[in-house]
Design an enzyme around this catalytic site. Structure first.
Site, PDB file in Angstrom:
ATOM      1  N   ARG A 109      75.823 -44.745   5.489  1.00 16.07           N
ATOM      2  CA  ARG A 109      76.493 -43.063   5.490  1.00 16.07           C
ATOM      3  C   ARG A 109      75.962 -41.970   5.165  1.00 16.07           C
ATOM      4  NH1 ARG A 109      78.974 -45.456   8.391  1.00 16.07           N
ATOM      5  NH2 ARG A 109      81.286 -45.171   8.660  1.00 16.07           N
ATOM      6  N   GLU A 139      77.569 -34.850  11.327  1.00 16.17           N
ATOM      7  CA  GLU A 139      77.241 -35.641  12.400  1.00 16.17           C
ATOM      8  C   GLU A 139      78.819 -35.209  13.432  1.00 16.17           C
ATOM      9  OE1 GLU A 139      76.325 -39.737  10.517  1.00 16.17           O
ATOM     10  OE2 GLU A 139      78.455 -39.570  11.853  1.00 16.17           O
ATOM     11  N   HIS A 196      74.176 -42.556  14.881  1.00 18.27           N
ATOM     12  CA  HIS A 196      74.969 -43.049  14.493  1.00 18.27           C
ATOM     13  C   HIS A 196      74.752 -44.418  15.616  1.00 18.27           C
ATOM     14  CE1 HIS A 196      77.883 -43.246  10.974  1.00 18.27           C
ATOM     15  NE2 HIS A 196      78.094 -44.601  11.889  1.00 18.27           N
TER      16      HIS A 196
END
Length: 306
Positions: free
Chosen positions: A224, A253, A272
């Site tokens: 993360r 994000e 991601h």
């Protein structure tokens, strides 16, 4: 109604239909709100778009939020608890993909894959300044510190050791494994590569200060973004304190245009997707389908968080 809130690829859609049956799951693009379908949703297949208290309150039939992955920091857990909505995740389903991505990011930074790819495509690969080759390196002979020792780190460790790295780790406590346990401060200060494998919690937010890392070290983050002080990470990359970073996750994000990380040539960036492989999707959707079956049958759910 079962809703998948994501932007699925064609293969993802085919996997959903293969596991649940054609048309059983309603797809809502992750960029779109769930307002129109909220009153009818009974189960939400959640990827990354935050599940807010307001959404949970607007979905009276909602019984299950099924995370397709592990981290539940994007779900309003207190609101789910208040409204008697179960929240489940699926530890282990994406561990292979995440471990492989962490390894690929380490190699991409050490071997400067993006740099040489761009120059080769521009017909400059054989005419580049020879000094550029002085900044590449190998995994073998380096000390690699794994922050957290869950499923993905456990898969990654023996691969790194087989390549000749010294593997050390930190976790809540020492494990019966053939790797040295180091406290976090020592690992961060002494490891040549620091790879993050812990969830985002109040305890782990801002866990890593890049300037506390060894000069010339590499940071790899497939966990993360908010585990790292991102402002200081930019500074550590720009100043040369860090050799480089391989990042699949970010504090915000998607990464916004103009973000200073985009200007760091020693950073290898991905959107991601460490977890996202067809194999992971099949494993994840199988767990989700089983939990929805259990929900309908009144049976205990797998990996219930709330």
């Amino acid at each position: 109604m079962i809703v998948l809130h994501a932007r699925p690829s064609p293969g993802f859609r085919e996997a959903v239909d293969a596991i649940f049956g054609p048309g059983v799951v309603t797809h809502v693009d992750e960029a779109q709100p769930l307002d129109d379908v909220a009153p009818a949703i009974t189960a939400l297949l959640h990827v990354l778009t935050p599940v807010t208290p307001e959404f949970i309150a607007s979905a009276p039939k909602l019984k299950l939020i099924q995370k397709l992955g592990v981290g539940v920091n994007t779900i309003a857990l207190d609101a789910a608890r208040e409204h008697n909505v179960a929240v489940c995740n699926m530890p282990g389903t994406n561990s292979q993909a995440v471990a492989e991505m962490a390894l690929s990011l380490m190699m991409a930074v050490l071997r400067r894959t993006c740099f040489f790819d761009a120059r080769t495509r521009a017909s400059e690969g054989w005419t580049a300044d020879p000094s550029e080759l002085d900044s590449v390196g190998e995994i073998g002979g380096r000390t690699i510190g794994l922050v957290g020792f869950g499923h993905s780190a456990q898969l990654l460790a023996p691969v790194l050791a087989a390549l000749g790295a010294k593997v050390v780790y930190t976790a809540r406590g020492a494990r019966d494994v053939p790797y040295e346990y180091w406290p976090l401060d020592r690992l961060v200060a002494e490891a040549d590569i620091v790879s993050l494998h812990v969830p985002l919690t109040d305890e782990t937010r801002g866990l890593i200060d890049p300037f506390a890392m060894k000069p010339g070290a590499v940071l790899v983050n497939t966990a993360r973004g908010e585990l790292v002080d991102e402002v200081r990470l930019v500074g550590a990359l720009a100043s040369g304190h860090l050799r480089g970073a391989g990042l699949d996750v970010f504090a915000a994000e998607p990464l916004p245009p103009g973000h200073p990380l985009l200007d760091q040539p020693n950073a290898v960036l991905a959107p991601h997707i460490a977890w996202l492989t067809p194999e992971t999707l099949m494993r994840s959707l199988t767990v989700a389908h089983e939990n929805i079956r259990r929900l309908a049958a009144g049976e205990a759910l797998l990996h219930q968080v709330v």
